[in-house]
Each structure stands twice: as C-alpha cells, then as structure tokens.
Design a protein around this motif. Structure first.
Motif, PDB file in Angstrom:
ATOM      1  N   MET A 121      45.178  42.803  31.250  1.00 13.38           N
ATOM      2  CA  MET A 121      45.703  41.461  31.464  1.00 13.38           C
ATOM      3  C   MET A 121      46.791  41.465  32.530  1.00 13.38           C
ATOM      4  O   MET A 121      46.872  40.554  33.361  1.00 13.38           O
ATOM      5  N   SER A 152      39.879  39.599  28.514  1.00 14.21           N
ATOM      6  CA  SER A 152      40.834  39.227  29.566  1.00 14.21           C
ATOM      7  C   SER A 152      40.160  38.413  30.675  1.00 14.21           C
ATOM      8  O   SER A 152      40.734  37.432  31.170  1.00 14.21           O
ATOM      9  N   GLU A 154      37.551  36.518  30.304  1.00 15.51           N
ATOM     10  CA  GLU A 154      37.256  35.208  29.726  1.00 15.51           C
ATOM     11  C   GLU A 154      38.505  34.328  29.726  1.00 15.51           C
ATOM     12  O   GLU A 154      38.438  33.131  30.042  1.00 15.51           O
ATOM     13  N   ARG A 155      39.638  34.913  29.395  1.00 18.98           N
ATOM     14  CA  ARG A 155      40.885  34.142  29.395  1.00 18.98           C
ATOM     15  C   ARG A 155      41.236  33.659  30.798  1.00 18.98           C
ATOM     16  O   ARG A 155      41.753  32.549  30.973  1.00 18.98           O
ATOM     17  N   LYS A 159      41.609  29.863  31.933  1.00 17.78           N
ATOM     18  CA  LYS A 159      42.830  29.467  32.644  1.00 17.78           C
ATOM     19  C   LYS A 159      42.477  28.732  33.936  1.00 17.78           C
ATOM     20  O   LYS A 159      43.081  27.703  34.270  1.00 17.78           O
TER      21      LYS A 159
END
Length: 278
Positions: A121, A152, A154-155, A159
C-alpha cells in the motif's frame, strides 16, 4: 462504493492452489497459451456464477489492470476473457463488451509480489491512476486482475473511482484470490517464480511461438545481473532485442538507474549488430 467481487480460484492453503502454479508462473512471464486458458476459464466462471442469473442490460466495459506503456500479464488474459464473454453475450441477446484502459504512472521498480500488505500500500499509494470518465458514463465496469492478495490494487481502483465521481456498477474479477490471510502475501512470488528461476528459464516461453511481452518480463530481464543478461541477449533474435528496447523506453525505464547498464548494452547492440556482448 462496494463493488461486486468474483474470483475463480480461492487460495486457502499452499498445498493445492486449485490451478497449476507452473502454468501461473509461465503466464506471468508471457505465455499466451496459458493466458488463453485463464481468460476463458475466468469468463466461463463469471458467466456461470453471476451473469447467467444476473443479466447485465447496460453496456459492459472490460478494463484490465492498470499499466503505463507495457501491458501487464492480465492484459493478455483479458483478450481471451472478452472473446469468451462476447460469444455468450451475443448468444443471449446482449451487447458485445467494450474496453477501456486505466492509465498508470508508476513510481517504483521493486518486485511487488514479495512485499507485505503494508509495504504494498505504501508503494502503490505513490502511483497515479487515470481513466476516461465520459466514455464510462452509464456503463457497467468489469475490472480484471490475475490475482488478489491483499486488495491494495482494488483499493486504489475504488479510490480512483471515487475521485472521478464514478457511480457505475463495478465488478472486480480475479483469476485467483488469497482468502486465507494467515498466509503471507509473498505467496504471490512463490507463484510468480514457481517455474522461472533464472533468466534462462524464459527462453522456452519466448521461443514457444506463443509469447507476448508484459511489464514483468521486461523488468525481470533488465534487472538481471549484467553477465547473465549479456549471455541471454546473445541467444535472442534481432526483433526480440529491438522490441525489448522500445518497450523499456516506452515505460521510461531508461530513467531508472537499476536498468542503466543493461539498457546501454541493448543500445550498443542495436547500433552495431556485430557488437560482441561477451
């Protein structure tokens, strides 16, 4: 924003992944035959376990994992996923899928697969992601990736979607997903390098007749110890060397110090094909 997530294989132990780890390793290093198998299998699974009972009336847009100039291994898998999906969509009165790209500005050269969740991340958080919002308006988005380990990526996609104000229906599709979080994220590297132990293991893939370049193989080759790289380069043909160099420049690898010596060797070869590599 909570996307629908589907993964074909759930990794809950390291003894049986549900797929051949040697196939996965070759796929990550450009084996297009494996990419075909994975892409078709992912499409069939998504159709069987979701689409067959949850028809999507909107225009579908398939989006491979983000990249800059050189596609990732997922891009090759995406090609076959789309072909298989389109056959089913047409047979069932649907619209054929469109495609879009997430443009990515990459800030690191580290091997992502060996990192912990926190390290991933921290690393990926410095990258920037861009997409054509207007093209996507009113459409259902299928984001494809080969494997989900810590989430990470996917986040970062979520975002980006929030930053662009996307209100689309979003699906995250993976060939495999690590569901047992007692297993360290570096299991990804176990899979990545299951069959590729050195640069010379790439020769069989490259010369198979079913090879396609991707980001991983370019970085791996350029990051190889200089003497081994020289020997490897001697065994490659003219077209391969030129394409390797052009892809490296396209991804701005000439600006990364770690790749300088090997890129200089390629440049010398191109300038003079009689240049002695060893």
């Amino acid at each position: 924003m909570i996307p629908y997530t589907y993964s074909l294989h759930k990794i809950d132990n390291t003894a049986d992944f549900g797929f051949d780890p040697n196939d996965y390793s070759r796929f990550k290093f450009g084996d297009d035959l494996v990419a075909r198998s994975f892409g078709k299998a992912l499409a069939d699974g998504f159709i069987k376990y979701y689409l067959a009972e949850n028809r999507i009336a909107d225009q579908i847009v398939v989006i491979s994992s983000p990249y800059s100039f050189i596609p990732t291994a997922t891009f090759a898998m995406k090609n076959y996923f789309v072909s298989q999906l389109n056959r089913w969509l047409v047979e069932n009165g649907g619209l054929t899928a469109q495609e879009a790209k997430v443009h990515r500005t990459i800030t690191y050269k580290e091997d992502y697969g060996e990192l912990s969740a926190e390290e991933r991340m921290n690393l990926i958080g410095n990258d920037s992601f861009h997409i054509d919002k207007d093209f996507l308006e009113g459409k259902t988005l299928l984001f494809l990736d080969d494997i989900k380990i810590t989430g990470s990526h996917e986040r970062m996609i979520i975002k980006m979607a929030k930053a662009y104000g996307l209100n689309n229906e979003i699906h995250m599709l993976y060939f495999a997903e690590l569901v047992n979080h007692q297993i360290h994220p570096n299991i990804e590297n176990v899979l990545n390098y299951h069959q590729v132990k050195s640069i010379f293991d790439l020769e069989k893939i490259i010369k198979s007749g079913y090879f396609c370049f991707n980001t991983r193989i370019v970085k791996y080759i350029l990051n190889t110890e200089h003497n081994s790289f020289s020997i490897f380069l001697e065994r490659m043909d003219h077209d391969f060397i030129h394409q390797l160099y052009d892809l490296a420049l396209g991804n701005s690898y000439h600006l990364m110090e770690a790749y300088t010596d090997n890129l200089q060797l390629i440049k010398s070869y191109i300038k003079d094909n009689t240049y002695k590599l060893i």
